[in-house]
Design a protein around this motif. Structure first.
Motif, PDB file in Angstrom:
ATOM      1  N   SER A   1      -6.481 -80.270  -1.759  1.00  0.00           N
ATOM      2  CA  SER A   1      -6.102 -81.745  -1.202  1.00  0.00           C
ATOM      3  C   SER A   1      -5.260 -81.551  -0.056  1.00  0.00           C
ATOM      4  CB  SER A   1      -5.394 -82.591  -2.140  1.00  0.00           C
ATOM      5  OG  SER A   1      -6.110 -82.754  -3.447  1.00  0.00           O
ATOM      6  N   TYR A   2      -5.417 -80.485   0.889  1.00  0.00           N
ATOM      7  CA  TYR A   2      -4.734 -80.035   2.157  1.00  0.00           C
ATOM      8  C   TYR A   2      -5.136 -81.206   3.132  1.00  0.00           C
ATOM      9  CZ  TYR A   2      -3.332 -77.838   6.292  1.00  0.00           C
ATOM     10  OH  TYR A   2      -2.451 -77.390   7.626  1.00  0.00           O
ATOM     11  N   TYR A   3      -6.082 -81.745   3.310  1.00  0.00           N
ATOM     12  CA  TYR A   3      -6.481 -82.690   4.246  1.00  0.00           C
ATOM     13  C   TYR A   3      -6.206 -84.142   3.987  1.00  0.00           C
ATOM     14  CZ  TYR A   3      -8.830 -78.678   6.382  1.00  0.00           C
ATOM     15  OH  TYR A   3      -9.136 -77.597   7.057  1.00  0.00           O
TER      16      TYR A   3
ATOM     17  N   ALA B   1      -7.748 -85.804   8.750  1.00  0.00           N
ATOM     18  CA  ALA B   1      -8.474 -84.670   8.378  1.00  0.00           C
ATOM     19  C   ALA B   1      -9.160 -83.784   9.492  1.00  0.00           C
ATOM     20  CB  ALA B   1      -9.357 -84.933   7.395  1.00  0.00           C
ATOM     21  N   ALA B   2      -9.955 -84.492  10.166  1.00  0.00           N
ATOM     22  CA  ALA B   2     -10.664 -83.925  11.443  1.00  0.00           C
ATOM     23  C   ALA B   2      -9.568 -83.197  12.556  1.00  0.00           C
ATOM     24  CB  ALA B   2     -11.454 -84.910  12.369  1.00  0.00           C
ATOM     25  N   THR B   3      -8.534 -84.039  12.717  1.00  0.00           N
ATOM     26  CA  THR B   3      -7.592 -83.397  13.698  1.00  0.00           C
ATOM     27  C   THR B   3      -6.956 -82.160  12.931  1.00  0.00           C
ATOM     28  OG1 THR B   3      -6.969 -85.542  14.514  1.00  0.00           O
ATOM     29  CG2 THR B   3      -5.384 -83.850  14.913  1.00  0.00           C
ATOM     30  N   MET B   4      -6.590 -82.080  11.640  1.00  0.00           N
ATOM     31  CA  MET B   4      -6.083 -81.000  10.962  1.00  0.00           C
ATOM     32  C   MET B   4      -6.959 -79.782  10.970  1.00  0.00           C
ATOM     33  SD  MET B   4      -4.278 -83.199   7.927  1.00  0.00           S
ATOM     34  CE  MET B   4      -3.296 -81.571   7.083  1.00  0.00           C
TER      35      MET B   4
ATOM     36  N   GLU C   1     -11.451 -73.767   0.760  1.00  0.00           N
ATOM     37  CA  GLU C   1     -10.318 -73.730  -0.044  1.00  0.00           C
ATOM     38  C   GLU C   1      -9.105 -74.649  -0.155  1.00  0.00           C
ATOM     39  OE1 GLU C   1     -10.503 -71.845  -2.689  1.00  0.00           O
ATOM     40  OE2 GLU C   1     -11.793 -70.120  -2.352  1.00  0.00           O
ATOM     41  N   LEU C   2      -8.993 -75.055   1.293  1.00  0.00           N
ATOM     42  CA  LEU C   2      -7.836 -76.023   1.563  1.00  0.00           C
ATOM     43  C   LEU C   2      -8.036 -77.299   0.821  1.00  0.00           C
ATOM     44  CD1 LEU C   2      -6.863 -74.895   5.117  1.00  0.00           C
ATOM     45  CD2 LEU C   2      -5.733 -74.694   3.189  1.00  0.00           C
TER      46      LEU C   2
END
Lengths: 248, 248
Positions: free
Chosen positions: B197-199, B205-208, B192-193
């Protein structure tokens, strides 16, 4: 000073607030917060709570809501004995104390919530806490007096930072006497007993001597006490100056 | 049942006798002895002391002298904070509890003396005890309320025989959810995130993703809680049925 604060949520009896303040000061806590005390605050029924606790009472802060009372804290424990069907970690008072020492050493501010006398904390109060603090208690009589519950939590907090040895001697005990003096006592006692044919039969003499020496060793006598006992032996070895019915 | 008895020596306030009885019962002690209570006994000011403690009060025995009160005991502790220049072993409340568990398991009967409210135990009282029991306390406020002192000793006695784990979960917590369900939650949330386009930026992206997973892992969610959070994510992903000023 960054010791935990005690937050009494909707306390009913001012007398219990006073006794709470005294228990806190006994164990070096002094930040007392009151959320919506039933009978208002300040309240003369809270005191006198014992020497020194007056300043804890005088410095107590009143808040309208629990949210306001905890706003400046980082870690909050809810003291309650009743599981409420909420998934929340539950720690003993001793574990709370260890955790709180660690948290305050890290710079966090810690508080403990205690509910009103009759009903205890509401579920909505407990939901604002990180963990539940529970005192192990007799399941047949699990309802603790409010000030007594504070007393236990405060005691564990203090104990976790206290280095009182489990066993010590009171008064001016400077440790046991030199063995030379203790051996002098043995010889004095044994000589007086021997002069009165105490060690009989001869085959038991060694055992009898060891038994008495063990009794005396076990007392870990100080040097003044060795001297006291030598005075007792000397006195017992004398002829009485008065006979049994008091005539001299 | 061979738990220690509590002996109040010349207690002054019946209210404190009542609170002592309740603290005793909280921690599974029920043998209360009173030596020469100042205001006589029984005394209506002692109660009501809380549910169940009435039977401790009703069974309390009165003695004229301390010697009579301790005659059937084998080991006696004197609770006092003040050293008196007497050479006597001093133990903490926790050490008392360990010793008393051992002694009672051996069949010995143990008692603890507590002095009157104002003055505490006399030297002649302490001389009848094997050891002094002392509660580590704030040196700036070392005078404890009588019932609070009994409370600490009784608590340590109970704790020494109690196996409550230091950390547990309250309510119906059946342990953490199966990892398959937790991974399902991660995938649902991340999908959903990602669709929104949250990442961003892609390099983070991987850290988030890891940071969010760590937050959720740390909560040790049960299976019902995983389902609750999936419902929250599903709801948040929908268009509002009402706008911000309440019109539908």
């Amino acid at each position: 000073m960054n010791a935990p604060c005690v937050i009494l949520v909707r306390p009913q009896l001012a007398e219990n607030i006073g006794k709470t303040a005294r228990a806190m000061l006994n164990f070096a806590l002094d930040d007392l917060r009151l959320v919506a005390p039933r009978d208002g605050w300040p309240n003369p029924d809270a005191g006198p709570a014992g020497i020194g606790a007056d300043r804890v009472i005088a410095a107590a802060r009143v808040f309208a809501t629990l949210e306001e009372a905890i706003a400046d804290l980082h870690v909050v424990y809810a003291a309650t004995v009743r599981p409420r069907g909420m998934l929340k970690p539950v720690v003993t008072a001793a574990a709370f104390a260890q955790e709180a020492r660690h948290a305050t050493n890290q710079g966090s501010r810690v508080g403990v919530l205690f509910g009103p006398e009759r009903a205890g904390l509401e579920n909505d109060d407990v939901a604002l806490a990180d963990k539940v603090l529970t005192v192990p208690v007799n399941p047949e009589c699990s309802s603790m007096n409010l000030a007594q519950a504070v007393n236990i939590a405060a005691y564990e907090w203090f104990k976790a930072g206290d280095d009182t040895p489990a066993l010590q001697f009171m008064g001016g005990y400077q440790g046991p006497a030199p063995k030379a003096d203790l051996l002098g006592l043995f010889q004095h006692l044994e000589a007086e007993l021997d002069a009165r044919s105490y060690y009989f039969p001869p085959a038991r003499a060694a055992t009898m001597r060891r038994n008495l020496r063990n009794i005396i060793e076990r007392a870990a006598l100080s040097l003044p006490e060795v001297m006291t006992l030598r005075g007792v032996i000397k006195t017992l070895a004398q002829r009485p100056v008065r006979d049994d019915d008091g005539k001299s």
